[in-house]
Design a protein around this motif. Sequence first.
Motif, mmCIF file in Angstrom:
data_model
loop_
_atom_site.group_PDB
_atom_site.id
_atom_site.type_symbol
_atom_site.label_atom_id
_atom_site.label_comp_id
_atom_site.label_asym_id
_atom_site.label_seq_id
_atom_site.Cartn_x
_atom_site.Cartn_y
_atom_site.Cartn_z
ATOM 1 N N GLY A 15 0.819 -1.213 0.000
ATOM 2 C CA GLY A 15 0.000 0.000 0.000
ATOM 3 C C GLY A 15 0.850 1.260 0.000
ATOM 4 N N GLY A 16 1.900 1.258 0.811
ATOM 5 C CA GLY A 16 2.793 2.418 0.855
ATOM 6 C C GLY A 16 3.526 2.631 -0.450
ATOM 7 N N CYS A 17 4.038 1.559 -0.995
ATOM 8 C CA CYS A 17 4.737 1.673 -2.277
ATOM 9 C C CYS A 17 3.783 2.081 -3.387
ATOM 10 C CB CYS A 17 5.425 0.354 -2.622
ATOM 11 S SG CYS A 17 6.866 0.006 -1.595
ATOM 12 N N PHE A 18 2.556 1.543 -3.360
ATOM 13 C CA PHE A 18 1.593 1.889 -4.401
ATOM 14 C C PHE A 18 1.202 3.364 -4.317
ATOM 15 C CE2 PHE A 18 -2.632 2.240 -6.324
ATOM 16 C CZ PHE A 18 -2.358 1.730 -7.584
ATOM 17 N N VAL A 24 4.107 9.197 -8.577
ATOM 18 C CA VAL A 24 5.144 9.306 -9.607
ATOM 19 C C VAL A 24 4.667 8.832 -10.973
ATOM 20 C CG1 VAL A 24 7.439 8.491 -10.276
ATOM 21 C CG2 VAL A 24 6.987 9.122 -7.905
ATOM 22 N N ARG A 25 3.969 7.720 -11.010
ATOM 23 C CA ARG A 25 3.643 7.103 -12.295
ATOM 24 C C ARG A 25 2.234 7.386 -12.795
ATOM 25 N NH1 ARG A 25 7.019 2.450 -13.471
ATOM 26 N NH2 ARG A 25 5.780 2.370 -15.366
ATOM 27 N N LEU A 26 1.306 7.653 -11.858
ATOM 28 C CA LEU A 26 -0.081 7.836 -12.272
ATOM 29 C C LEU A 26 -0.559 9.277 -12.156
ATOM 30 C CD1 LEU A 26 -1.607 4.630 -10.618
ATOM 31 C CD2 LEU A 26 -0.736 4.910 -12.954
ATOM 32 N N GLY A 27 0.318 10.159 -11.689
ATOM 33 C CA GLY A 27 -0.038 11.564 -11.588
ATOM 34 C C GLY A 27 -0.957 11.918 -10.433
ATOM 35 N N ALA A 28 -1.002 11.068 -9.403
ATOM 36 C CA ALA A 28 -1.841 11.365 -8.236
ATOM 37 C C ALA A 28 -1.255 12.555 -7.477
ATOM 38 C CB ALA A 28 -1.929 10.139 -7.325
ATOM 39 N N SER A 29 -2.075 13.156 -6.652
ATOM 40 C CA SER A 29 -1.652 14.290 -5.831
ATOM 41 C C SER A 29 -0.477 13.891 -4.932
ATOM 42 C CB SER A 29 -2.828 14.735 -4.958
ATOM 43 O OG SER A 29 -2.385 15.589 -3.923
ATOM 44 N N LEU A 30 0.393 14.843 -4.684
ATOM 45 C CA LEU A 30 1.530 14.612 -3.790
ATOM 46 C C LEU A 30 1.060 14.242 -2.382
ATOM 47 C CD1 LEU A 30 4.606 14.622 -3.675
ATOM 48 C CD2 LEU A 30 4.513 17.052 -3.090
ATOM 49 N N LEU A 31 -0.167 14.570 -2.050
ATOM 50 C CA LEU A 31 -0.712 14.212 -0.746
ATOM 51 C C LEU A 31 -0.781 12.702 -0.545
ATOM 52 C CD1 LEU A 31 -3.526 16.885 -0.340
ATOM 53 C CD2 LEU A 31 -1.291 16.796 0.798
ATOM 54 N N TRP A 32 -0.826 11.950 -1.642
ATOM 55 C CA TRP A 32 -0.802 10.487 -1.540
ATOM 56 C C TRP A 32 0.482 10.000 -0.864
ATOM 57 C CZ3 TRP A 32 -3.392 6.184 -4.273
ATOM 58 C CH2 TRP A 32 -4.676 6.520 -4.700
ATOM 59 N N ALA A 33 1.531 10.783 -0.932
ATOM 60 C CA ALA A 33 2.810 10.378 -0.340
ATOM 61 C C ALA A 33 2.721 10.286 1.186
ATOM 62 C CB ALA A 33 3.917 11.345 -0.749
ATOM 63 N N VAL A 34 1.857 11.074 1.796
ATOM 64 C CA VAL A 34 1.746 11.070 3.264
ATOM 65 C C VAL A 34 1.298 9.705 3.782
ATOM 66 C CG1 VAL A 34 0.617 12.117 5.269
ATOM 67 C CG2 VAL A 34 1.440 13.562 3.386
ATOM 68 N N PRO A 35 0.152 9.177 3.349
ATOM 69 C CA PRO A 35 -0.206 7.832 3.819
ATOM 70 C C PRO A 35 0.789 6.778 3.326
ATOM 71 C CG PRO A 35 -1.788 8.581 2.170
ATOM 72 C CD PRO A 35 -0.911 9.744 2.486
ATOM 73 N N GLY A 36 1.392 7.022 2.159
ATOM 74 C CA GLY A 36 2.392 6.077 1.656
ATOM 75 C C GLY A 36 3.561 5.928 2.620
ATOM 76 N N VAL A 37 4.085 7.041 3.074
ATOM 77 C CA VAL A 37 5.217 7.011 4.008
ATOM 78 C C VAL A 37 4.793 6.407 5.342
ATOM 79 C CG1 VAL A 37 6.782 8.482 5.338
ATOM 80 C CG2 VAL A 37 6.479 8.877 2.887
ATOM 81 N N LEU A 39 2.419 4.210 5.840
ATOM 82 C CA LEU A 39 2.271 2.764 5.647
ATOM 83 C C LEU A 39 3.630 2.064 5.607
ATOM 84 C CD1 LEU A 39 -0.667 2.688 3.090
ATOM 85 C CD2 LEU A 39 -0.631 1.582 5.347
ATOM 86 N N LEU A 40 4.612 2.695 4.991
ATOM 87 C CA LEU A 40 5.947 2.079 4.954
ATOM 88 C C LEU A 40 6.568 2.022 6.350
ATOM 89 C CD1 LEU A 40 7.243 3.545 1.595
ATOM 90 C CD2 LEU A 40 6.641 1.170 2.092
ATOM 91 N N LEU A 41 6.317 3.023 7.156
ATOM 92 C CA LEU A 41 6.775 2.987 8.548
ATOM 93 C C LEU A 41 6.060 1.876 9.315
ATOM 94 C CD1 LEU A 41 8.405 4.193 10.878
ATOM 95 C CD2 LEU A 41 6.533 5.810 11.228
ATOM 96 N N ALA A 42 4.752 1.752 9.107
ATOM 97 C CA ALA A 42 3.992 0.680 9.761
ATOM 98 C C ALA A 42 4.520 -0.681 9.333
ATOM 99 C CB ALA A 42 2.508 0.810 9.429
ATOM 100 N N PHE A 43 4.814 -0.835 8.046
ATOM 101 C CA PHE A 43 5.392 -2.090 7.552
ATOM 102 C C PHE A 43 6.648 -2.458 8.330
ATOM 103 C CE2 PHE A 43 9.152 -2.861 4.829
ATOM 104 C CZ PHE A 43 9.087 -4.241 4.770
ATOM 105 N N ALA A 44 7.561 -1.514 8.452
ATOM 106 C CA ALA A 44 8.823 -1.791 9.139
ATOM 107 C C ALA A 44 8.584 -2.167 10.600
ATOM 108 C CB ALA A 44 9.750 -0.584 9.036
ATOM 109 N N LEU A 45 7.671 -1.482 11.244
ATOM 110 C CA LEU A 45 7.389 -1.784 12.649
ATOM 111 C C LEU A 45 6.731 -3.152 12.813
ATOM 112 C CD1 LEU A 45 6.207 1.736 13.825
ATOM 113 C CD2 LEU A 45 8.359 0.589 14.391
ATOM 114 N N VAL A 46 5.814 -3.487 11.933
ATOM 115 C CA VAL A 46 5.154 -4.799 12.010
ATOM 116 C C VAL A 46 6.181 -5.906 11.795
ATOM 117 C CG1 VAL A 46 3.504 -6.333 10.841
ATOM 118 C CG2 VAL A 46 2.862 -3.980 11.377
ATOM 119 N N LEU A 47 7.056 -5.724 10.826
ATOM 120 C CA LEU A 47 8.020 -6.782 10.521
ATOM 121 C C LEU A 47 8.992 -7.033 11.677
ATOM 122 C CD1 LEU A 47 8.543 -8.785 8.293
ATOM 123 C CD2 LEU A 47 10.145 -7.166 7.268
#
Length: 109
Positions: A15-18, A24-37, A39-47
Amino acid sequence: MTWVLFPLAALAEIGGCFALWAVVRLGASLLWAVPGVLLLLAFALVLTQAPADAAGRAYAAYGGVYVAASILWLWLVEGRLPDRWDLIGGAVCLLGAAIILFGPRGAAG
């Protein structure tokens, strides 16, 4: 516990990577980066909660689950039906993850 943690980690990582892919690839708002980051932090903590005796072993086993989850993402989120090679590859990766996680450990290795 592993059966819950690895899929949860995969969902957070994909989800974070998507989210960043969408920016970057689909032209979504830069605001999408906030939940992306986040989610990537949550991934690292869960692992970090994976029941493994070494980080590298947890990451290696998780990799197989990540591949299979990515194929599910391809189908369920992106609407693209996996082909037989996707399914075979995902099954091989899950088998590899099971071998890493559940293989007998002894003095020799």
